[in-house]
Design an enzyme around this catalytic site. Structure first.
Site, mmCIF file in Angstrom:
data_model
loop_
_atom_site.group_PDB
_atom_site.id
_atom_site.type_symbol
_atom_site.label_atom_id
_atom_site.label_comp_id
_atom_site.label_asym_id
_atom_site.label_seq_id
_atom_site.Cartn_x
_atom_site.Cartn_y
_atom_site.Cartn_z
ATOM 1 N N HIS A 267 0.816 -1.235 0.000
ATOM 2 C CA HIS A 267 0.000 0.000 0.000
ATOM 3 C C HIS A 267 0.845 1.279 0.000
ATOM 4 O O HIS A 267 0.692 2.150 -0.835
ATOM 5 C CB HIS A 267 -0.883 0.009 1.248
ATOM 6 C CG HIS A 267 -1.707 -1.213 1.451
ATOM 7 N ND1 HIS A 267 -2.901 -1.445 0.808
ATOM 8 C CD2 HIS A 267 -1.501 -2.291 2.249
ATOM 9 C CE1 HIS A 267 -3.403 -2.605 1.209
ATOM 10 N NE2 HIS A 267 -2.588 -3.144 2.072
HETATM 11 O O1 RIB Z 1 -4.411 -0.434 5.154
HETATM 12 C C1 RIB Z 1 -3.055 -0.383 4.809
HETATM 13 C C2 RIB Z 1 -2.313 0.553 5.698
HETATM 14 O O2 RIB Z 1 -2.389 0.096 7.037
HETATM 15 C C3 RIB Z 1 -0.813 0.617 5.374
HETATM 16 O O3 RIB Z 1 -0.314 1.895 5.684
HETATM 17 C C4 RIB Z 1 -0.215 -0.405 6.293
HETATM 18 O O4 RIB Z 1 1.143 -0.102 6.640
HETATM 19 C C5 RIB Z 1 -1.089 -0.258 7.505
HETATM 20 O O5 RIB Z 1 -0.579 0.819 8.267
#
Ligand code: RIB
Ligand code: CA
Length: 342
Positions: A267
């Site tokens: 992500h």
């Molecule tokens: O949903 C994904 C996010 O949540 C990313 O930033 C991952 O590192 C968690 O923090």
């Protein structure tokens, strides 16, 4: 019995891709950025992208409680920057937890310490004593040009910065955040983790009037790596690549254990690469509001791009939302980053 294809229009309004509003750096004029992070397996890869990208100048990494407790996140940021050969990038510790509501963690995904089973050498230096919000404010003040913020954890520090130093808003060129979803969530059916962990802070950020790009699950769920990346990383000479392979293997194992397949959406790296590449991510304009109530939709980023409703209610869009990415180009970019790291 075959079902005839549905006619009519979808209940999920997919806005058209439109030109980005986020700035993009170039090697000739690198974009100054600050990452606010909860390292974090995908955060670790995102920070690597920012260290390597010639289009970005990483001014600092600030930590926030999220994937793991904030003291783990701070130490992880320090250790990762040393691993990546960037020990001069300042790190400062931020909020332990949300402005309001319960403390949320994602240790079931990232491990208790935030970096799976990986134990990097203890950092040789300490975090800046002034703390995350003060460091961000100082760097914004000192910078000769506006700075882009890249929050890739809960938005607590960013909300505190906006509310504590409103006069610095003109020194924030853009907020390119990883968080939210105009579709389903991940922490709940409604909410993505970074927003779910502090909806009040997210509400402050989305209502701030600052220019925002929301890199949510809508696009990050197409930035997925699987086990084929491991051999590509293990063939690289640097220790950073081997650590990345270790972190990803932990991710794939955990994801498989939760029934989500041997793969992981990286992500946070999408938010960083969006500011280093003019066309990796396709975005569209939405009006996003955050549900900060205590109900089952708590933490939902409600995205509206309906021309009818926006016109009827005389509302404006308030952010770019990431919707498309070239998945192969993304995976290659991650390998290229670690090919350049020690
Ligand atoms: O949903 C994904 C996010 O949540 C990313 O930033 C991952 O590192 C968690 O923090
Ligand atoms: Ca994160």
């Amino acid at each position: 019995m075959s079902v005839s294809p549905q006619v009519g229009w979808p209940t999920f309004h997919h806005a058209e891709i439109t030109p980005r509003t986020a700035p993009v750096g170039t090697a000739a004029h690198p974009l100054p950025v600050i990452i606010d992070s909860d390292p974090g397996l995908d955060d670790a890869l995102a920070i690597a992208c920012a260290v390597v990208a010639p289009e970005l100048k990483l001014l600092a990494v600030t930590s926030v409680g999220g994937n793991a407790d904030v003291h783990h996140c701070t130490e992880n940021a320090l250790r990762l920057l040393e691993l990546y050969g960037a020990p001069d990038v300042p790190v400062a510790e931020g909020a332990v937890g949300p402005l309001a509501g319960p403390l949320e963690r994602a240790t079931e995904v990232h491990g208790e310490g935030g970096l799976g089973n990986t134990n990097l050498p203890k950092a040789a230096r300490k975090a800046e004593p002034e703390g995350a919000v003060a460091l961000m404010a100082r760097l914004l003040t000192e910078s000769s040009e506006p700075v882009a913020l890249i929050p890739i954890g809960p938005l607590t520090n960013i909300a505190l910065l906006i509310r504590s130093f409103p006069h610095l808003a003109p020194k924030i060129s853009h907020i390119c955040l990883m968080g939210g979803s105009v579709g389903e969530g991940n922490s709940s059916a409604s909410a993505e983790f970074n927003i779910y962990a502090d909806p009040t802070a997210a509400e402050i950020v989305f209502n701030s009037g600052l220019p925002i790009t929301m890199i949510g699950l809508d696009v990050t769920h197409h930035a997925v790596l699987d086990r084929t990346i491991l051999d590509r990383l293990l063939q690289l000479p640097g220790k950073s690549a081997k650590v990345a392979a270790e972190l990803l293997k932990f991710s794939f194992d955990r994801s498989a254990a939760w029934g989500q397949g041997e793969r992981m959406a990286i992500h946070d790296a999408v938010a960083v690469l969006h500011l280093a590449s003019p066309d990796l991510v396709g975005v569209a304009r939405y009006r996003v509001v955050v549900d900060a109530t205590a109900g089952p939709a708590r933490g939902r980023t409600i995205g509206d791009a309906s021309p009818y409703r926006l016109k009827r209610d005389k509302l404006e869009t308030n952010c770019d939302v990431g919707l498309t990415i070239d998945s192969t180009r993304f995976a290659n970019a991650i390998v290229d980053v670690f090919a350049k790291l020690p």
